[in-house]
Scaffold this active site. Structure first.
Site, PDB file in Angstrom:
ATOM      1  CD  GLU A 181      -2.717  -0.524  -0.413  1.00  0.00           C
ATOM      2  OE1 GLU A 181      -2.719   0.630  -0.872  1.00  0.00           O
ATOM      3  OE2 GLU A 181      -3.075  -1.511  -1.067  1.00  0.00           O
TER       4      GLU A 181
HETATM    5  C1  FAD Z   1       2.626  -9.741   0.211  1.00  0.00           C
HETATM    6  C2  FAD Z   1       2.378  -8.621  -0.729  1.00  0.00           C
HETATM    7  C3  FAD Z   1       1.080  -8.288  -1.083  1.00  0.00           C
HETATM    8  C4  FAD Z   1       0.839  -7.273  -2.002  1.00  0.00           C
HETATM    9  N1  FAD Z   1      -0.440  -7.000  -2.409  1.00  0.00           N
HETATM   10  C5  FAD Z   1      -0.639  -6.181  -3.471  1.00  0.00           C
HETATM   11  C6  FAD Z   1      -1.923  -6.061  -4.070  1.00  0.00           C
HETATM   12  O1  FAD Z   1      -2.903  -6.649  -3.620  1.00  0.00           O
HETATM   13  N2  FAD Z   1      -2.040  -5.287  -5.191  1.00  0.00           N
HETATM   14  C7  FAD Z   1      -0.986  -4.610  -5.729  1.00  0.00           C
HETATM   15  O2  FAD Z   1      -1.146  -3.946  -6.740  1.00  0.00           O
HETATM   16  N3  FAD Z   1       0.250  -4.681  -5.148  1.00  0.00           N
HETATM   17  C8  FAD Z   1       0.438  -5.452  -4.046  1.00  0.00           C
HETATM   18  N4  FAD Z   1       1.689  -5.552  -3.489  1.00  0.00           N
HETATM   19  C9  FAD Z   1       2.769  -4.756  -4.026  1.00  0.00           C
HETATM   20  C10 FAD Z   1       3.239  -3.645  -3.094  1.00  0.00           C
HETATM   21  O3  FAD Z   1       2.274  -2.658  -2.974  1.00  0.00           O
HETATM   22  C11 FAD Z   1       4.583  -3.136  -3.631  1.00  0.00           C
HETATM   23  O4  FAD Z   1       5.527  -4.153  -3.389  1.00  0.00           O
HETATM   24  C12 FAD Z   1       5.020  -1.837  -3.000  1.00  0.00           C
HETATM   25  O5  FAD Z   1       4.158  -0.796  -3.379  1.00  0.00           O
HETATM   26  C13 FAD Z   1       6.444  -1.454  -3.382  1.00  0.00           C
HETATM   27  O6  FAD Z   1       6.689  -1.628  -4.752  1.00  0.00           O
HETATM   28  P1  FAD Z   1       7.976  -2.467  -5.238  1.00  0.00           P
HETATM   29  O7  FAD Z   1       7.941  -3.756  -4.515  1.00  0.00           O
HETATM   30  O8  FAD Z   1       7.990  -2.507  -6.708  1.00  0.00           O
HETATM   31  O9  FAD Z   1       9.201  -1.647  -4.705  1.00  0.00           O
HETATM   32  P2  FAD Z   1       9.908  -0.407  -5.469  1.00  0.00           P
HETATM   33  O10 FAD Z   1       8.875   0.533  -5.931  1.00  0.00           O
HETATM   34  O11 FAD Z   1      10.881  -0.943  -6.429  1.00  0.00           O
HETATM   35  O12 FAD Z   1      10.676   0.264  -4.257  1.00  0.00           O
HETATM   36  C14 FAD Z   1      11.916  -0.234  -3.751  1.00  0.00           C
HETATM   37  C15 FAD Z   1      12.417   0.707  -2.667  1.00  0.00           C
HETATM   38  O13 FAD Z   1      12.662   1.995  -3.233  1.00  0.00           O
HETATM   39  C16 FAD Z   1      11.958   2.980  -2.502  1.00  0.00           C
HETATM   40  N5  FAD Z   1      11.518   4.041  -3.420  1.00  0.00           N
HETATM   41  C17 FAD Z   1      10.927   3.919  -4.623  1.00  0.00           C
HETATM   42  N6  FAD Z   1      10.655   5.116  -5.136  1.00  0.00           N
HETATM   43  C18 FAD Z   1      11.076   6.029  -4.252  1.00  0.00           C
HETATM   44  C19 FAD Z   1      11.058   7.449  -4.196  1.00  0.00           C
HETATM   45  N7  FAD Z   1      10.515   8.183  -5.165  1.00  0.00           N
HETATM   46  N8  FAD Z   1      11.569   8.052  -3.115  1.00  0.00           N
HETATM   47  C20 FAD Z   1      12.077   7.320  -2.100  1.00  0.00           C
HETATM   48  N9  FAD Z   1      12.120   5.984  -2.089  1.00  0.00           N
HETATM   49  C21 FAD Z   1      11.621   5.348  -3.152  1.00  0.00           C
HETATM   50  C22 FAD Z   1      10.782   2.264  -1.861  1.00  0.00           C
HETATM   51  O14 FAD Z   1      10.302   2.941  -0.705  1.00  0.00           O
HETATM   52  C23 FAD Z   1      11.410   0.918  -1.537  1.00  0.00           C
HETATM   53  O15 FAD Z   1      12.073   0.985  -0.308  1.00  0.00           O
HETATM   54  C24 FAD Z   1       1.935  -6.546  -2.528  1.00  0.00           C
HETATM   55  C25 FAD Z   1       3.247  -6.852  -2.149  1.00  0.00           C
HETATM   56  C26 FAD Z   1       3.468  -7.889  -1.286  1.00  0.00           C
HETATM   57  C27 FAD Z   1       4.888  -8.235  -0.937  1.00  0.00           C
END
Ligand code: FAD
Length: 596
Positions: A443
């Site tokens: 989220e």
């Molecule tokens: C168990 C689980 C359930 C989930 N359920 C859903 C779901 O139902 N529907 C759905 O759509 N998604 C879902 N997700 C996805 C989840 O919302 C994302 O994993 C999350 O939003 C982060 O995206 P990412 O994993 O691609 O990380 P990234 O976006 O690649 O981020 C990696 C790191 O970089 C940091 N970062 C990125 N951009 C910036 C910035 N501009 N400034 C500072 N820091 C930054 C982030 O904070 C993080 O620490 C789920 C994930 C998991 C693990």
């Protein structure tokens, strides 16, 4: 095995004594008949369901997890989950807050807040299945066409169908502007969607007859980035206008993620191959519409962490009274035993009180915010509705990030109370730590929540929304400033409010010269705001506890002790955080990338 006792007494305190919920609801035409007895009865019944039906499935669901049949793409949830869902539907729980016109009970959000805390404390993984349906309902209610509403809302409200949110793809999580799923317009006004989503919670399961996926995708020729994202509704089974299930749609679970916690919830890789869809809202305006569901989910995630803190605390407190190790530093306390119970040791009490102060503070904040949402949705006066909406906007990232960060601290401390036994599966504590961890990530990560708070909702708005919360603090300080007994709470609260005002002005000026200053300060800043917010509620709770401290009810004495602990031991963290913010972004950015 762990235990769970729904915190009825604390709900009663927060709803009736702290927030005067029945009186507040009485001002709202839609809720004027919701009296104290109704509130208490719903909470009692929900507590029974959580403790008796869901809680016994928590550890077994964690061990068993979900399984995917690769041939049929069907996902089986852990033993007992399906029956529990059927009982949940039978009890009418999914429709608690839905509109009567769609078969709902039209009850206030503040009531759902309490119900949901208990469900999630009892079993976070299970509660995510119906939890997502609430967000899907709210989204379609806000942005759906009349046909979409007529088709989906009654079935989401009854629990016959469940919802999901499909945003994330392998190359895009935080930055949804990078998403690639394509939507091809069809001659009949519908769309065919093709792409792959990952990490989709409750993307496939065996609890309900249909699943309503809300999917972000791009139309042909859509502008690049987040301005070219549209929102679609994609049912697992295609449906006729009468709701009758048709053929299987081209959306299915390709694989299940293997993960650290919430094993009972199916986290799915979803494949879309010519999936039949209809557009929700306007083309290319999908992200803004999706925020209805995302904001509801952010508050829901905070609630998950609140529930975990409560259940972890209950078990750690019981263990600390039972487990005997060593003698108290100040002399033997349990002479009839070969050692004293560990609750005599200051460090064990520190751990317990930290979890309790964060949990009870978070409950007050969450119920307050839920009541604001009721005001936003149902108050007769438009200005009152707008005021409530601003407060909800500024409190949402605080609830999401501060509560989930605190739950990570609190569940870990509660596990620590058990020593090595906490690390062993049998006691259930390590599951709470594992389950709590995801809440800081999904989220929108907590880092992104902090940017949302400082960048968008404070600096982007000249501090107007935060000042509205500051006004509540200032009024309380003014009102209680002359009460000698309240000084230990009022003085640090007022001081923190002043420091935050100055810090925000400084940050605004620094950010003007270097935008990276916002990124360097945001996480610390959110934690400082979090303490101001929690401090406000703890001061208000302390006031009530002081008024009733001679009542003989130990509940009030415990509240007062916990408030004192919060102000003496937790809030002072803000001094270090303020220093850290003032040190600026330079120490973070100085090192060249090549040196990492
Ligand atoms: C168990 C689980 C359930 C989930 N359920 C859903 C779901 O139902 N529907 C759905 O759509 N998604 C879902 N997700 C996805 C989840 O919302 C994302 O994993 C999350 O939003 C982060 O995206 P990412 O994993 O691609 O990380 P990234 O976006 O690649 O981020 C990696 C790191 O970089 C940091 N970062 C990125 N951009 C910036 C910035 N501009 N400034 C500072 N820091 C930054 C982030 O904070 C993080 O620490 C789920 C994930 C998991 C693990």
């Amino acid at each position: 095995m762990p235990q769970y006792n729904p915190p009825q007494r604390d709900f009663s305190f927060v709803l009736h004594e702290l927030l005067n919920v029945p009186e507040a609801l009485g001002q709202m035409p839609a809720h004027k008949d919701v009296d104290a007895d109704t509130i208490d009865a719903v909470i009692e019944q929900a507590g029974k369901f959580a403790a008796e039906v869901l809680f016994p499935l928590n550890a077994s669901g964690d061990i068993e997890g979900c399984t995917l049949d690769p041939a049929t793409h069907a996902v089986r949830t852990p033993k007992g989950f399906k029956e529990a869902y059927a009982a949940y539907v039978e009890g009418g729980w999914p429709s608690l807050t839905s509109a009567p016109e769609y078969g709902g009970q039209g009850l206030p959000v503040v009531l759902y807040q309490c119900v949901n805390e208990m469900l999630t404390a009892a079993n976070q993984a299970w509660t995510m299945y119906p939890g997502l349906s609430h967000g899907a309902y709210a989204l379609l209610n806000a942005h759906g066409t009349s046909e979409q509403k007529a088709l989906y809302l009654p079935r989401l409200a009854s629990g016959l169908w469940t919802g999901t949110m499909c945003l994330t793809e392998a190359q895009c999580g935080t930055d949804l502007g990078l998403l690639r799923t394509r939507a091809e317009p069809q001659a009949d006004g519908s769309y065919l969607l093709t792409g792959e989503k990952i990490f989709i919670s409750a993307g496939e399961h065996d609890l309900a007859e249909n699943i309503v996926h809300l999917v972000l995708a791009r139309l042909p020729e859509a502008p690049a980035g987040s301005k070219g994202i549209s929102l679609f509704v994609v049912p697992k089974f295609r449906v006729g206008s009468d709701g009758a299930l048709g053929e299987r749609n081209g959306i299915w679970c390709g694989a299940l993620e293997h993960k650290m916690g919430i094993h009972g919830n199916a986290t799915c890789q979803m494949v879309l191959e010519g999936a039949h869809a209809t557009l929700v809202g306007q083309p290319n305006k999908g992200l803004a519409a999706m925020f209805v569901m995302m904001n509801a989910s952010r508050l829901g995630v905070g609630n998950q962490s609140l529930g975990l803190m409560e259940v972890a605390y209950q078990n750690a407190a019981a263990y600390a009274k039972d487990r005997i190790q060593m003698r108290s530093l100040s002399g033997i306390k349990a002479a009839d035993k070969p050692a004293d119970p560990i609750i005599v040791h200051p460090d064990v009490r520190r751990m317990l009180l930290t979890a309790r102060a964060y949990a009870e503070g978070a409950r007050a904040l969450a119920c307050f915010t839920a009541l604001l949402i009721d005001t936003e949705l149902s108050a007769a006066d438009e200005a009152e509705r707008a005021e409530a909406a601003d407060l909800v906007a500024v409190l949402t990232p605080v609830i999401k990030a501060f509560t989930t960060d605190n739950a990570w601290i609190a569940t870990s401390l509660c596990m620590q109370v058990f020593g090595g036994h906490g690390y062993i599966r049998e006691w259930g504590m390590e599951q709470y730590v594992r389950d709590a961890r995801i809440n800081m990530i999904y989220e929108g990560t907590n880092g992104i929540q902090a940017l949302d708070l400082l960048g968008r909702k404070v600096l982007g708005d000249n501090g107007k929304k935060l000042k509205k919360f500051g006004k509540l603090v200032a009024e309380f300080v003014e009102q209680e400033g002359t009460d000698e007994a309240m000084q230990e709470f009022i003085n640090p609260l007022a001081e923190l409010g002043d420091k935050l005002t100055r810090l925000t002005t400084e940050l605004g000026m620094k950010a003007f010269q270097n935008p990276d200053e916002v990124g360097g300060a945001a996480v610390d800043y959110l934690r400082i705001v979090g303490h101001l917010v929690l401090g406000y509620f703890w001061a208000r709770m302390a006031k009530l506890a002081l008024q009733k401290k001679d009542s003989g009810d130990p509940f009030y004495a415990a509240k007062l002790h916990t408030a004192r602990f919060y102000f003496a031991k937790l809030m002072p963290e803000t001094a270090g955080l303020i220093r850290s913010v003032r040190s600026g972004v330079a120490p973070i950015l100085a090192m060249d990338e090549s040196m990492f």
